[in-house]
Design an enzyme around this catalytic site. Structure first.
Site, PDB file in Angstrom:
ATOM      1  CB  THR A  61      52.605  33.735  86.385  1.00 38.57           C
ATOM      2  OG1 THR A  61      53.675  33.577  87.325  1.00 38.57           O
ATOM      3  CG2 THR A  61      52.182  35.187  86.414  1.00 38.57           C
ATOM      4  NE  ARG A  64      62.879  29.216  87.435  1.00 44.36           N
ATOM      5  CZ  ARG A  64      62.537  28.458  86.407  1.00 44.36           C
ATOM      6  NH1 ARG A  64      63.431  28.064  85.569  1.00 44.36           N
ATOM      7  NH2 ARG A  64      61.306  28.082  86.207  1.00 44.36           N
ATOM      8  NE  ARG A  74      58.876  28.058  80.122  1.00 44.01           N
ATOM      9  CZ  ARG A  74      58.384  27.564  81.266  1.00 44.01           C
ATOM     10  NH1 ARG A  74      58.411  26.272  81.494  1.00 44.01           N
ATOM     11  NH2 ARG A  74      57.889  28.358  82.191  1.00 44.01           N
TER      12      ARG A  74
HETATM   13  P1  ADP Z   1      56.097  32.478  80.987  1.00 45.54           P
HETATM   14  O1  ADP Z   1      55.104  33.034  80.030  1.00 45.54           O
HETATM   15  O2  ADP Z   1      55.483  31.548  81.987  1.00 45.54           O
HETATM   16  O3  ADP Z   1      56.957  33.565  81.620  1.00 45.54           O
HETATM   17  P2  ADP Z   1      58.319  31.703  79.218  1.00 45.54           P
HETATM   18  O4  ADP Z   1      59.242  32.771  79.682  1.00 45.54           O
HETATM   19  O5  ADP Z   1      58.871  30.350  79.031  1.00 45.54           O
HETATM   20  O6  ADP Z   1      57.056  31.502  80.172  1.00 45.54           O
HETATM   21  O7  ADP Z   1      57.689  32.180  77.811  1.00 45.54           O
HETATM   22  C1  ADP Z   1      56.746  31.372  77.142  1.00 45.54           C
HETATM   23  C2  ADP Z   1      56.980  31.444  75.660  1.00 45.54           C
HETATM   24  O8  ADP Z   1      56.779  32.786  75.205  1.00 45.54           O
HETATM   25  C3  ADP Z   1      58.377  31.095  75.193  1.00 45.54           C
HETATM   26  O9  ADP Z   1      58.587  29.716  75.116  1.00 45.54           O
HETATM   27  C4  ADP Z   1      58.383  31.733  73.819  1.00 45.54           C
HETATM   28  O10 ADP Z   1      57.674  30.960  72.892  1.00 45.54           O
HETATM   29  C5  ADP Z   1      57.608  33.031  74.069  1.00 45.54           C
HETATM   30  N1  ADP Z   1      58.559  34.133  74.363  1.00 45.54           N
HETATM   31  C6  ADP Z   1      59.100  34.462  75.559  1.00 45.54           C
HETATM   32  N2  ADP Z   1      59.947  35.509  75.432  1.00 45.54           N
HETATM   33  C7  ADP Z   1      59.944  35.850  74.109  1.00 45.54           C
HETATM   34  C8  ADP Z   1      60.614  36.832  73.318  1.00 45.54           C
HETATM   35  N3  ADP Z   1      61.470  37.689  73.871  1.00 45.54           N
HETATM   36  N4  ADP Z   1      60.366  36.861  71.979  1.00 45.54           N
HETATM   37  C9  ADP Z   1      59.490  36.000  71.430  1.00 45.54           C
HETATM   38  N5  ADP Z   1      58.835  35.045  72.106  1.00 45.54           N
HETATM   39  C10 ADP Z   1      59.047  34.958  73.440  1.00 45.54           C
END
Ligand code: ADP
Length: 327
Positions: free
Chosen positions: A130, A176, A76
């Protein structure tokens, strides 16, 4: 006219899911088949920012289709939320001549990709990796099938001891914001109650039926709870039940991270392979800023913007099925 891609990067981002390796393998081998240079980007957007990028060959992905996790690691990345972070990432890609990206991740990763592709001229193709299956516009996400099967296997084992002792078991599965793992694994293991974030739970009903079972001295009951349900997971549900059934034997089991790991199921390997192949084909055909979904067994290309959480999609009918079949 879209420019022809020549060098592509592939990364895995956000929560890991079983089948990500199969997707990486498909992207690398399809890219090489088409004569593209393929680069692996380590730890998602973090590696893009830190220029942790390396050239991949067909053999770099040998013997990984059966492995859970991701050889590219995932992370992340806070910096990617900021314009400066994304600019740094872009400059690294540009310097290497990378002109197309395949992003394997969840809806958060897709949100990052949307921002990045709106700001810079590098087309992005998403692959939904996912376990939660919370991406709109696709019947499958990479990892869901494996996670559900892991949950089913674990719950079956717990049911044996539950049955032997006449206990109430509350089992928490991941999810979640989305209750698909709970719904699918709960139905597949004959759970009496399934609590999901998308729907309100009538706790009075559950308590009434448990009190009735207690009177009949048949207090065996399996409750599957998604971690993000309205009560706040299995431990909180247990507190509510304990208050109302002080003499009942209640046990809680939180399945946790075992649901993320392990060798991907056949279905997850297949969809990851198919999606990975189509991601590269899409870049070659000049598509950009879409993710590859499968609907009714056909490939679909859905704008990344629309890949938002699937809240509220678990129908009344599913819950009716749960009730009828468990009665
Ligand atoms: P997933 O992809 O499993 O839903 P996350 O929500 O943690 O996981 O998102 C992964 C990564 O994507 C984040 O750590 C960040 O680097 C990037 N990211 C997520 N949302 C945004 C956003 N709104 N703007 C820019 N980067 C984002």
């Amino acid at each position: 006219m879209a420019q022809k891609v020549t060098k592509i990067g592939v990364l895995t981002s956000g929560g890991d899911s079983p089948g990500m390796n199969a997707a990486i393998r498909a992207v690398v081998r399809t890219g090489i088949y088409h004569g593209l240079e393929v680069f692996g980007i380590m730890r998602g957007y973090q590696g893009m920012i830190e220029d942790d990028i390396f050239r991949m060959e067909g053999r770099s992905v040998a013997n990984i289709i059966q492995r859970g996790g991701t050889i590219l690691k995932t992370a992340r990345c806070k910096e990617f939320f900021e314009p400066e972070g994304r600019k740094k990432a872009y400059e690294n890609l540009k310097r290497r001549g990378i002109d197309g990206l395949v992003i394997i991740g969840g809806d958060g990763s897709f949100r990052g990709a949307v921002k990045f592709s709106n700001e810079f001229d590098i087309p992005c193709i998403g692959l939904a990796g996912t376990i939660d299956k919370d991406i709109n516009g696709t019947d499958f996400t990479i990892g869901f099938d494996t996670a559900v099967n892991t949950a089913v296997e674990a719950i079956d084992k717990i049911r044996d001891t539950m049955d032997a002792h006449d206990r109430i078991f509350i089992i928490e599965v991941m999810g979640r914001d989305a209750g698909y793992i709970a719904l699918h694994s709960g139905i597949a293991t004959g759970a009496e109650n399934i609590l999901v974030p998308e729907r309100k739970t009538n706790m009075d009903d559950i308590i009434t039926s448990l009190l009735e079972k207690e009177r009949r001295k048949k207090l065996v009951n399996l409750i599957v709870v998604a971690e993000g349900d309205e009560f706040g997971g299995a431990t909180e549900v247990e507190k509510v039940l304990k208050k109302n059934l002080p003499n009942a034997e209640i046990r809680v089991c939180i399945l946790g991270h075992i649901q993320r790991g392990g060798s991907p199921s056949c279905i997850d390997r297949l969809i990851a392979s198919r999606m990975g192949y189509h991601a590269v084909e899409s870049l070659m055909e000049g598509r950009h800023n879409v993710f590859v979904g499968i609907l009714n067994n056909k490939m679909h290309y859905i704008p990344l913007e629309t890949a938002v959480k699937n809240k509220g999609r678990i129908s009344e009918e599913w819950m009716k099925i749960v009730k009828i079949l468990a009665s």
